[in-house]
Structure formats: C-alpha cells, structure tokens
Design an enzyme around this catalytic site. Structure first.
Site, PDB file in Angstrom:
ATOM      1  N   ASP A 228     113.941   2.156  52.833  1.00 24.09           N
ATOM      2  CA  ASP A 228     114.143   2.443  54.245  1.00 24.09           C
ATOM      3  C   ASP A 228     115.574   2.894  54.497  1.00 24.09           C
ATOM      4  O   ASP A 228     116.531   2.321  53.964  1.00 24.09           O
ATOM      5  CB  ASP A 228     113.842   1.172  55.058  1.00 24.09           C
ATOM      6  CG  ASP A 228     113.886   1.400  56.542  1.00 24.09           C
ATOM      7  OD1 ASP A 228     113.108   2.228  57.033  1.00 24.09           O
ATOM      8  OD2 ASP A 228     114.708   0.742  57.219  1.00 24.09           O
ATOM      9  N   GLU A 277     114.405  -1.129  33.506  1.00 22.93           N
ATOM     10  CA  GLU A 277     114.301  -2.364  32.735  1.00 22.93           C
ATOM     11  C   GLU A 277     112.839  -2.794  32.576  1.00 22.93           C
ATOM     12  O   GLU A 277     112.516  -3.618  31.714  1.00 22.93           O
ATOM     13  CB  GLU A 277     115.053  -3.499  33.438  1.00 22.93           C
ATOM     14  CG  GLU A 277     116.549  -3.329  33.514  1.00 22.93           C
ATOM     15  CD  GLU A 277     117.192  -4.404  34.396  1.00 22.93           C
ATOM     16  OE1 GLU A 277     116.463  -5.337  34.820  1.00 22.93           O
ATOM     17  OE2 GLU A 277     118.401  -4.311  34.662  1.00 22.93           O
TER      18      GLU A 277
END
Length: 564
Positions: A228, A277
């Site tokens: 956002d 990751e």
C-alpha cells in the site's frame, strides 16, 4: 461511411509470432482477484465479511479461473480507514477472525491451486499503534517520536503546520498534539487520515519492524504482498513546501516531495532479498502512483519488486486512440526492465468501471475482454465479474469512507465500490451473510447475484469464466512483451498476438471489418463474427499467422509502436 479493418501497421520481431517460451515467474501472466474482506462473504452473521467467509468461497474463485487471491487488510485495526490503519501487523482483527482462520484460508487456497497475496501497509500505522502511543507519552525529542514525522509548528507559538502539505483525504496533512502537560505541542504528519500517522523511514527501527512483518506472513505461507502507498514511504529531505494549493488527488500525476522519491527503491531492494529467502517465487506488488510509466518501471527492476499497478491504464477512458497509446507506453516502459505489464479496471479505491467508463454493462464487458487480451498480468476486483455498477445513492448516514467526512476531500465514492457482494437472489443480504450487510445493498442486487448468473451463457459471470479459461488455453494469450497493431477503422482497437487477434469497438456505431481476422472464439456481446462489429463490443479471434487481417505489410515497424 463504411469502415474497414485493414492490414498491419507494425510487425512483430522474429520469435514473437507465438507465445513466449515457458519461463519461471507465475506472476507474469497471472489473473489476480482482489478480495475486500469486509464485503466479500460473512460467515458469522455480524454484517461484515470475514476470513472464514472468504475461505468458504474459495471454490468459487477457483472455478472462476483466477490464479491468485489478493486480500485487502484484515489486521488488527480500529477501522478508521477500512483496515488501512493498523495497530498490529501480526494479528488478525477479531472482526475478521484470528490467525488460525488466516492459516486455514492459505492452506485451502493452495489446495485449490490458488496463491495468496496479502496487503502490507508500510507508509503509516494507526494512531492507536503501540509505537505511536509511546511517542505521545514520551514527548518531544524522544526516540519513540523519531519513528514518525513529528515537527514543531511554524508561526507564533507554533500554531501553524510545519509545511503546506495536504492530506489525500482533504485538509492539512498535519495534526497538532497535546503534550503531557496539556499544552499544544508538536505536529505529526499524516498523508491520509489523522488516525494514520506516517512512519519515518529514515529510522532503522522501521526497516527492522517491516522485515519481521514480511517474514511473519511468509512463514505462514503467503505468496506475496501488495504494498500500500508504495510510492510514499520516503519524503524529500527537509520536508519542503509544495507551493501548491487545492486538493491533492490520489490519482494525480504531479511530482511531489512526499511521493515517488528515489529513496524508496533501496527499501524494495531490501525487501526483495527477504522474499528470495523463501521458496516458491514469493512476490511484491507496488501500489505506486507515479507521473508516468517510466517511473513506474523503476519499481520492478530485477532486484526490486515483481509487479506494479498500471494506474495509467485505469485512468484511460473508453477511446481506441487513448487506449492504444497507453498500452504502447506501458509495454515499452516495462520491456527494458523485463517486467510484465499489469492491467486493472477497478479496485476498492475507484469508481467501478461499469459506471466510470459510461456505456453501461455492454461497455464494461467489452473493456474486461480487452484487458484480459493484453500481454502480462491482470487484476479483477470482486464483483466486476458480475457486472456490478457503482452504488451512487448510499445515504450519508451509511457512509464510512473517511474522505467523505473531510472538508474539500475526495468525492467520498469509495464506499460505492465496497458494497457487499450478492451471492443469492434473495435474503437479508442476498447471501452475503445471515445478518444484513455493513453497507446497504440495492434492491435489484439479487438479479446480479452469482446464483442468478451461474449457468446462464449470456451472463457476465459466464463471460469471465470463458475468457479466463481461454486465457489459460490459447497460446496467443497470457505472458508477453508486445502486441502487433493492426490497421482498423476509427474507434476500433485491433491487435495480434501470435495466432490470436483482438478487436474492440469503442466507437458510437458498428464498424465493418473488411477482412475477418479468423475464427471467432469469444465476443463480449451479441455478435456472430460476420460483418459489422457492434459498438461497445470486443471480439477474440483465432487466426493462423499470415492469414486474413493479420497479414503484415512488411514495414518492419517496432513492436508495440503505433502503426500507420
């Protein structure tokens, strides 16, 4: 005057006549469905949608044919701005359920072949967030205040805001606090509602906090994040005046000292490292309002995010020339960074496109079919597959959009696109839940419900289902970087992608296609594939390369550029 569809204005380069070779990157051609949880489905009967309600309707989304679900915020929040004012980024608001509901939703979605993207709100928190409450308590100069933008005021006794910035929701972007002794004190920045103080991303603790938030939800299994106000995190040094007066528009393209600053990109390089990751190609999607497509492309360089919303397309009207220009610009901007273009017509912040574009349901259906034919990824906002219009006659006492209640604010119509969905023909909330709905639904909502449209071959719901199935099956649809523009009558947009052709008539009257592009495989409205293409109609064609209207004229013009 008779109008004709002629030969091509540009030719695709070698190797682009068919679908791109398979490559990693599920997001490159994904159709992502936005769920606004408050308004999707209510499982507990309190009149507000919840995660259990979303979970119960996942089979509907899988049957629709979308690839992923994006959930607007469901975090702990006072709901001053529909959940975009967060008090705890690692907790589900009790209105929506709990963490077990979130985990179950993610698990069920994955079992159905759906990926899950969740909102993250890093520009601001709720004013009830523990950090902000600590900042109020500890006072000026405290380490806690350094995590937000606290500043002394200007003028005698600091009674004026620190600068001339305005809130997107109207009025000043600054609110003055009372200090512990009751005296007027510093001001804090909020680019949105006063209940949404902006974080100061110069502070290392803010970076640390959001890295842990990302990992928390990635550990729970989410496939990515919609970010956002991705363009708003970094403010220009010194917080300079804009020198502008008048209401700031969220959809505006002006360069401003608090939006689209270059410093945001290092944040997203850091976030990209976090995403990598984890296995399974987790993605980041930027809600980035920028002045042009070239600035948008900076957010999706190979070491940053994966997608950015194409608001320039959303802002374009139903006009063939304007649409051709924005599609061309979008594709050309994304090509150097090897990122997919994205296409969107509606979301929770804008007037639904059935109403915004004018022309009613036929135009909305035609616009949807055009969008789904473009290369890249497409976003579908809940209810657009039902052809829902904007609800424009909500009573003032029912409205909850904070922009509606602020002087000189936006038009307050965000509530109109957030009215809960109709699932059934009848009932207190047309199947949304057992206890009514938090925003009133129009009386005719039942005839636009899922139950009313399912199985009806002429319905908008079935049009979306067919289009999404064809998008998966047809080799000319889905991912890609280019289109081959075709000569077309005035008001008609026509392009080829391999052995696929799309023709969209944005004009006021029917247009004659001199040469039929191939076999008609889908049309947005009544059309038999012969003769005149009706106004406000998009048609999809399957045609072998080198036949019909897809024959090149040998100009060799660059793919994506407007032809003659």
């Amino acid at each position: 005057m008779t109008q004709h569809l002629g030969h091509t204005g540009s030719a695709a380069p070698a190797g682009e006549q068919g679908r791109r070779p398979e490559r990693t990157g599920w997001w490159r051609d994904a159709v992502i469905y936005q769920v606004y949880p408050r308004s999707f489905a209510d499982a507990d009967g309190d009149g507000m949608g919840d995660l259990a309600g979303v979970r119960s309707r996942l089979p509907y989304l899988a049957d629709l044919g979308v690839d992923a679900v994006w959930l607007s915020p469901f975090y702990a929040s006072p709901q001053a701005d529909g959940g975009y004012d967060v008090t705890d980024y690692r907790a589900v608001d009790p209105r929506f359920g709990d963490l077990a509901d979130a985990a179950a939703l993610i698990k069920d979605a994955h079992a159905l072949g759906l990926r899950v993207i969740v909102d993250v709100v890093p520009n601001h928190s709720s004013d009830r967030h523990a950090w902000f409450q600590q900042a109020l308590e500890e006072g000026p100069g405290s380490p806690a205040r350094a995590r937000y933008h606290f500043r002394p005021g200007r003028g005698e006794d600091g009674q004026l805001p620190p600068n001339d910035w305005e809130s997107v929701f109207g009025g000043p972007a600054w609110t003055r606090v009372k200090e512990s002794d009751g005296a007027p004190g510093e001001w804090y920045l909020h680019l949105f509602a006063p209940e949404q103080p902006d974080f100061d991303w110069e502070h290392p603790a803010v970076h640390d906090e959001f890295r842990t938030v990302l990992r928390f939800w990635l550990d729970l299994g989410v496939d990515g994040f919609r970010i956002d106000v991705a363009h708003g995190l970094v403010k220009a040094p010194g917080l300079p005046d804009t020198g502008q007066t008048g209401q700031l528009r969220l959809l505006g393209n002006a360069r401003l000292p608090f939006f689209d600053q270059d410093g945001v990109h290092e944040i997203y390089r850091d976030w990209r490292r976090v995403l990598e990751e984890y296995p399974g190609e987790r993605i980041g999607v930027a809600e980035a309002w920028t002045p042009n497509s070239q600035r948008t492309a900076l957010y999706v360089r190979e070491d940053e995010l994966h997608q950015a919303f194409n608001f320039h397309y959303l802002q374009t009207g139903w006009d063939a020339e304007a649409l051709r220009a924005v599609v061309t610009e979008s594709l050309e901007a994304m090509r150097p960074v090897d990122a997919p273009a994205t296409w969107v017509l509606s979301n929770h912040d804008v007037v639904r496109h059935r109403t915004r574009l004018g022309g009613g349901l036929p135009r909305a259906r035609a616009a949807a079919l055009l969008m789904l034919a473009l290369p890249g990824s497409a976003y579908v906002y809940q209810g657009e597959e039902l052809g829902l219009p904007e609800v424009t006659e909500l009573p003032d006492e029912a409205r909850q959009d904070p922009s509606f209640f602020r002087d000189n604010g936006q038009d307050g119509l965000r509530d109109g696109c957030r009215v809960p969905l109709p699932w059934d023909r009848a009932g207190s909330s047309f199947g949304f839940g057992r206890g009514g709905s938090w925003l009133p639904q129009p009386e005719d909502w039942g005839e636009m419900s899922v139950a009313a449209q399912a199985g009806d071959p002429d319905s908008t719901l079935e049009l979306y289902r067919k289009a999404l199935r064809l998008r998966h099956e047809h080799p000319g649809l889905g991912a890609g970087e280019s289109v081959e523009w075709l000569h077309a009558p005035e008001g008609v947009l026509a392009f080829r992608r391999g052995d696929f052709v799309c023709t969209a008539n944005t004009g006021d009257g029917p247009a004659e296609l001199q040469e039929i592009p191939g076999e008609l495989i889908l049309a947005s409205g009544p059309y038999d594939g012969r003769g005149h293409l009706p106004a406000d109609t998009t048609a999809w064609w399957s045609a072998a390369p080198g036949t019909g209207a897809a024959t090149t004229d040998g100009t060799g013009a660059a793919t994506g550029q407007a032809g003659a």
